[in-house]
Scaffold this active site. Structure first.
Site, short mmCIF file in Angstrom:
data_model
loop_
_atom_site.label_atom_id
_atom_site.label_comp_id
_atom_site.label_asym_id
_atom_site.label_seq_id
_atom_site.Cartn_x
_atom_site.Cartn_y
_atom_site.Cartn_z
N GLY A 71 3.61 -8.76 6.45
CA GLY A 71 3.95 -7.84 7.53
C GLY A 71 3.80 -6.41 7.05
N GLY A 72 3.61 -5.47 7.98
CA GLY A 72 3.44 -4.08 7.58
C GLY A 72 2.27 -3.94 6.63
N ASP A 73 2.52 -3.31 5.47
CA ASP A 73 1.46 -3.12 4.47
C ASP A 73 1.65 -4.04 3.28
OD1 ASP A 73 3.71 -2.02 3.38
OD2 ASP A 73 2.75 -0.18 2.67
N GLU A 74 2.35 -5.15 3.46
CA GLU A 74 2.66 -6.06 2.36
C GLU A 74 1.76 -7.30 2.40
OE1 GLU A 74 6.81 -6.76 3.11
OE2 GLU A 74 7.40 -5.26 1.63
N MET B 164 0.83 -1.19 0.00
CA MET B 164 0.00 0.00 0.00
C MET B 164 0.87 1.25 0.00
SD MET B 164 -2.60 -1.51 2.87
CE MET B 164 -3.46 0.04 3.09
#
Length: 224
Positions: free
Chosen positions: A192-195, A152
């Site tokens: 993880g994160g926006d992945e 994102m």
């Protein structure tokens, strides 16, 4: 003893049931188990079927699990059914344990190990296992799959300006929309994160050259 203990004759009729059985299944102590089968006593015909299967085969059936409703809660039990002798009489011994908490703990450990706690999507570890499985299926079927890596843009800006709670809601919404738009058997995972990663199985027997999505043309979600 804390374990439920039931003895039946070879016709399935109960000859003995201890107090732990009554406590475990919330049975009325004034109620009689005499001249009843285990299924009739506990309200579970599947237990009678398993007992007669053991009698017919002549072998013990260990770790037979079954569910029983306790009010609004569905509880899980483990029954160890075996053949024995009491004096000159052949009998069936049924030892029952309530393993609901143990099963809940096992499921919680499994979720923590293989699923993302925020989006409940498969995590990196489970994705790796799904990809190995997908490659095996592809090798047998001769059909290709596809792997999409998504992230994102400007997600950090959302967290910094709107707060992490809003960022978490956005991640959940993205996870939900991705999951709704793939077939059963395909995988949507969060690295993880926006992945995110989307793994699609058995698409075609013809391979096509992958084309990266241009940064100037991001994928947009239509509003609900």
């Amino acid at each position: 003893m804390p374990i439920g203990f039931i003895v039946t004759d070879t016709s399935g009729s109960i000859g003995l049931a201890n107090n732990a059985v009554q406590r475990m299944f919330n049975l009325d102590k004034s109620g009689s188990w005499q001249d009843k089968t285990v299924g009739q006593y506990l309200g579970l015909e599947i237990l009678d079927e398993e007992i007669f299967r053991v009698l017919k085969s002549g072998t013990a059936s260990n770790d037979f699990e079954f569910d029983r409703a306790d009010g609004k809660i569905m509880r899980r039990y483990l029954a160890d059914i075996s053949l024995a002798q009491m004096g000159a009489e052949n009998v069936v011994l049924i030892m029952v344990q309530d393993v609901t908490l143990r099963k809940q703990s096992e499921e919680a450990i499994h979720r923590l190990a293989f699923y993302d706690t925020l989006t409940h999507l498969p995590n990196r570890r489970l994705l790796h296992e799904r990809l190995l499985q997908s490659m095996s299926i592809s090798a047998r079927s001769g059909k290709y799959g596809a792997l999409l890596f998504l992230d994102m843009d400007n997600f950090k800006t959302i967290n910094d300006t709107q707060g992490h709670d809003v960022g978490d809601l956005l991640l959940k919404e993205v996870a939900s929309r991705l999951s709704r738009n793939v077939r059963e058997g395909d995988t949507v995972a969060r690295l993880g994160g926006d992945e995110f990663v989307v793994a699609l199985e058995s698409l075609s027997s013809t391979s096509t050259r992958p084309r990266p999505c241009p940064r100037s043309s991001p994928i947009k979600f239509a509003p609900n």
